[in-house]
Scaffold this motif. Sequence first.
Motif, PDB file in Angstrom:
ATOM      1  N   LEU A   1     -27.102 -13.706 -10.317  1.00 33.63           N
ATOM      2  CA  LEU A   1     -28.335 -13.169  -9.750  1.00 33.63           C
ATOM      3  C   LEU A   1     -29.320 -14.237  -9.304  1.00 33.63           C
ATOM      4  O   LEU A   1     -30.215 -13.957  -8.496  1.00 33.63           O
ATOM      5  CB  LEU A   1     -29.023 -12.251 -10.772  1.00 33.63           C
ATOM      6  CG  LEU A   1     -28.182 -11.087 -11.305  1.00 33.63           C
ATOM      7  CD1 LEU A   1     -28.977 -10.292 -12.324  1.00 33.63           C
ATOM      8  CD2 LEU A   1     -27.716 -10.193 -10.165  1.00 33.63           C
ATOM      9  N   GLY A   2     -29.205 -15.454  -9.807  1.00 32.27           N
ATOM     10  CA  GLY A   2     -30.130 -16.515  -9.441  1.00 32.27           C
ATOM     11  C   GLY A   2     -29.807 -17.802 -10.181  1.00 32.27           C
ATOM     12  O   GLY A   2     -28.902 -17.837 -11.026  1.00 32.27           O
TER      13      GLY A   2
ATOM     14  N   SER B   1     -27.829  -1.971   1.171  1.00 33.09           N
ATOM     15  CA  SER B   1     -28.889  -2.897   0.760  1.00 33.09           C
ATOM     16  C   SER B   1     -28.280  -4.032  -0.048  1.00 33.09           C
ATOM     17  O   SER B   1     -27.244  -3.870  -0.703  1.00 33.09           O
ATOM     18  CB  SER B   1     -29.974  -2.164  -0.042  1.00 33.09           C
ATOM     19  OG  SER B   1     -29.596  -1.995  -1.386  1.00 33.09           O
ATOM     20  N   VAL B   2     -28.957  -5.177   0.013  1.00 35.85           N
ATOM     21  CA  VAL B   2     -28.469  -6.376  -0.666  1.00 35.85           C
ATOM     22  C   VAL B   2     -29.618  -7.008  -1.436  1.00 35.85           C
ATOM     23  O   VAL B   2     -30.681  -7.269  -0.859  1.00 35.85           O
ATOM     24  CB  VAL B   2     -27.889  -7.392   0.345  1.00 35.85           C
ATOM     25  CG1 VAL B   2     -27.348  -8.613  -0.390  1.00 35.85           C
ATOM     26  CG2 VAL B   2     -26.797  -6.753   1.201  1.00 35.85           C
ATOM     27  N   GLN B   3     -29.429  -7.247  -2.724  1.00 35.89           N
ATOM     28  CA  GLN B   3     -30.425  -7.941  -3.523  1.00 35.89           C
ATOM     29  C   GLN B   3     -30.224  -9.444  -3.375  1.00 35.89           C
ATOM     30  O   GLN B   3     -29.183  -9.977  -3.754  1.00 35.89           O
ATOM     31  CB  GLN B   3     -30.310  -7.546  -4.999  1.00 35.89           C
ATOM     32  CG  GLN B   3     -31.273  -8.266  -5.918  1.00 35.89           C
ATOM     33  CD  GLN B   3     -32.736  -7.983  -5.598  1.00 35.89           C
ATOM     34  OE1 GLN B   3     -33.069  -6.939  -5.067  1.00 35.89           O
ATOM     35  NE2 GLN B   3     -33.607  -8.915  -5.928  1.00 35.89           N
ATOM     36  N   PRO B   4     -31.192 -10.172  -2.794  1.00 37.99           N
ATOM     37  CA  PRO B   4     -31.010 -11.609  -2.575  1.00 37.99           C
ATOM     38  C   PRO B   4     -30.823 -12.392  -3.872  1.00 37.99           C
ATOM     39  O   PRO B   4     -31.327 -12.003  -4.932  1.00 37.99           O
ATOM     40  CB  PRO B   4     -32.309 -12.023  -1.866  1.00 37.99           C
ATOM     41  CG  PRO B   4     -32.848 -10.756  -1.275  1.00 37.99           C
ATOM     42  CD  PRO B   4     -32.463  -9.682  -2.241  1.00 37.99           C
ATOM     43  N   TYR B   5     -30.113 -13.494  -3.747  1.00 33.14           N
ATOM     44  CA  TYR B   5     -29.962 -14.445  -4.846  1.00 33.14           C
ATOM     45  C   TYR B   5     -31.330 -15.070  -5.122  1.00 33.14           C
ATOM     46  O   TYR B   5     -32.007 -15.522  -4.200  1.00 33.14           O
ATOM     47  CB  TYR B   5     -28.951 -15.516  -4.448  1.00 33.14           C
ATOM     48  CG  TYR B   5     -28.640 -16.538  -5.513  1.00 33.14           C
ATOM     49  CD1 TYR B   5     -27.710 -16.258  -6.508  1.00 33.14           C
ATOM     50  CD2 TYR B   5     -29.245 -17.786  -5.503  1.00 33.14           C
ATOM     51  CE1 TYR B   5     -27.398 -17.207  -7.484  1.00 33.14           C
ATOM     52  CE2 TYR B   5     -28.948 -18.735  -6.467  1.00 33.14           C
ATOM     53  CZ  TYR B   5     -28.022 -18.442  -7.448  1.00 33.14           C
ATOM     54  OH  TYR B   5     -27.717 -19.378  -8.400  1.00 33.14           O
TER      55      TYR B   5
ATOM     56  N   GLY C   1     -26.635 -10.601  -3.413  1.00 36.60           N
ATOM     57  CA  GLY C   1     -26.620 -11.452  -2.230  1.00 36.60           C
ATOM     58  C   GLY C   1     -26.132 -12.868  -2.433  1.00 36.60           C
ATOM     59  O   GLY C   1     -26.355 -13.719  -1.555  1.00 36.60           O
ATOM     60  N   ASP C   2     -25.483 -13.172  -3.539  1.00 31.93           N
ATOM     61  CA  ASP C   2     -24.975 -14.519  -3.787  1.00 31.93           C
ATOM     62  C   ASP C   2     -24.075 -14.964  -2.627  1.00 31.93           C
ATOM     63  O   ASP C   2     -23.086 -14.320  -2.309  1.00 31.93           O
ATOM     64  CB  ASP C   2     -24.190 -14.518  -5.100  1.00 31.93           C
ATOM     65  CG  ASP C   2     -23.789 -15.916  -5.534  1.00 31.93           C
ATOM     66  OD1 ASP C   2     -24.315 -16.900  -4.982  1.00 31.93           O
ATOM     67  OD2 ASP C   2     -22.931 -16.028  -6.437  1.00 31.93           O
ATOM     68  N   GLY C   3     -24.443 -16.066  -1.974  1.00 32.95           N
ATOM     69  CA  GLY C   3     -23.666 -16.582  -0.858  1.00 32.95           C
ATOM     70  C   GLY C   3     -23.966 -15.944   0.475  1.00 32.95           C
ATOM     71  O   GLY C   3     -23.315 -16.263   1.478  1.00 32.95           O
ATOM     72  N   VAL C   4     -24.966 -15.052   0.528  1.00 32.64           N
ATOM     73  CA  VAL C   4     -25.314 -14.359   1.779  1.00 32.64           C
ATOM     74  C   VAL C   4     -26.801 -14.511   2.098  1.00 32.64           C
ATOM     75  O   VAL C   4     -27.193 -14.934   3.181  1.00 32.64           O
ATOM     76  CB  VAL C   4     -24.951 -12.859   1.704  1.00 32.64           C
ATOM     77  CG1 VAL C   4     -25.327 -12.151   3.013  1.00 32.64           C
ATOM     78  CG2 VAL C   4     -23.479 -12.675   1.405  1.00 32.64           C
TER      79      VAL C   4
ATOM     80  N   ASN D   1     -28.711   5.203  -7.321  1.00 35.14           N
ATOM     81  CA  ASN D   1     -29.987   5.882  -7.537  1.00 35.14           C
ATOM     82  C   ASN D   1     -31.136   5.176  -6.822  1.00 35.14           C
ATOM     83  O   ASN D   1     -32.301   5.469  -7.066  1.00 35.14           O
ATOM     84  CB  ASN D   1     -30.273   5.938  -9.042  1.00 35.14           C
ATOM     85  CG  ASN D   1     -31.409   6.869  -9.373  1.00 35.14           C
ATOM     86  OD1 ASN D   1     -31.534   7.936  -8.785  1.00 35.14           O
ATOM     87  ND2 ASN D   1     -32.251   6.478 -10.322  1.00 35.14           N
ATOM     88  N   GLY D   2     -30.805   4.239  -5.931  1.00 33.53           N
ATOM     89  CA  GLY D   2     -31.843   3.493  -5.240  1.00 33.53           C
ATOM     90  C   GLY D   2     -31.232   2.421  -4.371  1.00 33.53           C
ATOM     91  O   GLY D   2     -30.008   2.323  -4.233  1.00 33.53           O
ATOM     92  N   SER D   3     -32.084   1.605  -3.768  1.00 31.68           N
ATOM     93  CA  SER D   3     -31.637   0.491  -2.938  1.00 31.68           C
ATOM     94  C   SER D   3     -32.545  -0.698  -3.191  1.00 31.68           C
ATOM     95  O   SER D   3     -33.523  -0.602  -3.931  1.00 31.68           O
ATOM     96  CB  SER D   3     -31.655   0.880  -1.456  1.00 31.68           C
ATOM     97  OG  SER D   3     -32.965   1.231  -1.040  1.00 31.68           O
ATOM     98  N   PHE D   4     -32.226  -1.837  -2.586  1.00 37.17           N
ATOM     99  CA  PHE D   4     -32.997  -3.065  -2.765  1.00 37.17           C
ATOM    100  C   PHE D   4     -33.835  -3.327  -1.523  1.00 37.17           C
ATOM    101  O   PHE D   4     -33.312  -3.573  -0.437  1.00 37.17           O
ATOM    102  CB  PHE D   4     -32.062  -4.241  -3.031  1.00 37.17           C
ATOM    103  CG  PHE D   4     -31.213  -4.084  -4.259  1.00 37.17           C
ATOM    104  CD1 PHE D   4     -31.787  -3.820  -5.494  1.00 37.17           C
ATOM    105  CD2 PHE D   4     -29.827  -4.184  -4.194  1.00 37.17           C
ATOM    106  CE1 PHE D   4     -31.008  -3.678  -6.631  1.00 37.17           C
ATOM    107  CE2 PHE D   4     -29.041  -4.039  -5.318  1.00 37.17           C
ATOM    108  CZ  PHE D   4     -29.634  -3.787  -6.548  1.00 37.17           C
TER     109      PHE D   4
END
Length: 384
Positions: A332-333, A158-162, A246-249, A197-200
């Motif tokens: 993160l943003g 999983s990927v947390q978006p920017y 997700g920085d750059g993705v 312990n989880g995903s995005f």
Amino acid sequence: MLPIAELLWLLIPWSAAFIFIGRLHTCPPLIKASMILDSTIQRTIKKVSVIIPARNEQQRLPPLLASLQIQDYKSYEVIVVDDHSTDATAELARAAGAVTVMIEELPNDWLGKPYACWQGAQYATGDLLIFLDADTALVPNGLRRLVTTYQQYGGLVSVQPYHQMVNLYERLSSFFFIIMMASVRSFTLLGERIKPNGSFGPCIICDRELYLRVGGHQLVRQEIVDDIALARQFNQHGIATHNFIGDGVIAFRMYPHGISDLANGWTKNLAQGVLTTDLIMFLLTTAWISGSITTLDAIRGWMITGWSQWVIAGLIAYIAYVGQLWWLLRRLGNYGVTTALFYPASLVFFISIFIRSLYRTFVRRQVSWKGRNISIPRSSAKHF
């Protein structure tokens, strides 16, 4: 003379952030990923199925569909699952050439997003499933980077978006994002020696055959925080989770419709997320937040005691918190240094929403999201 004892009292909690979120890492660069892959770990992927659960997303869906059309990875299909939208979501999806699945009726024992994801997987024909929230958007080589990241790591990725923000109020999410990053346990100083312990939820990647075999979102059909629950269910089946930023993705704009939209979104997730956080991570994040509050209280003492040792320690600790927040948030943003400098505003908002979320979760036992009232079963309180 520096107030050493007072500084230690304030900076020890401050240092906790470097423990629970000290190693933020993005998806591997394409060149590095191709160098690492070899015949022993590479997973053959011929086609990708991008699944987008959508409910009244006519304003947020177009940027994602447009970003998919310019991807340099060409072997993919797009499936938009329309969850009883009352706007033009379905029409926009069809016009963009996406396979559009209409949910006719939501079963009583399912929540909307898990059911939409599960239905989308039934229509998928690709080797790899990529679940994307409708408010995300990929950079031109983003899809390829997601695929190569999965090829390298496998399991559940999983990927947390920017977080791409426009209005000032959106930056009030800063503390929520840091706590969320800490809760999944993927960015601690221990690295991969501690299991996530989880995903995005905004971007989840999994092999289609594996997903269907273990049950996928069917396992989390009644979970409000389905992304955390999904990772835990997969872990119970022996499937490892790998999380990235997700920085750059990939990027997204979470709550563009005003501060009430932002408040409702975090109210829905916050208390449930805390319930699923392990005790050590809970204590570390609580200590860090408490330290930030104590720092402000120390500075406030200037009005009573003047330039005391405690006030000087508070000012030094405040500078330390500002620097730390800027260092964390820039990955993160587009929060900017101003968000860190005026962190008390974000902190007050975080505490207010946390109290509101606790009330909605444990007293009213109901939260609202996208026009639906979601009941919270009493069993939810037993996770912590």
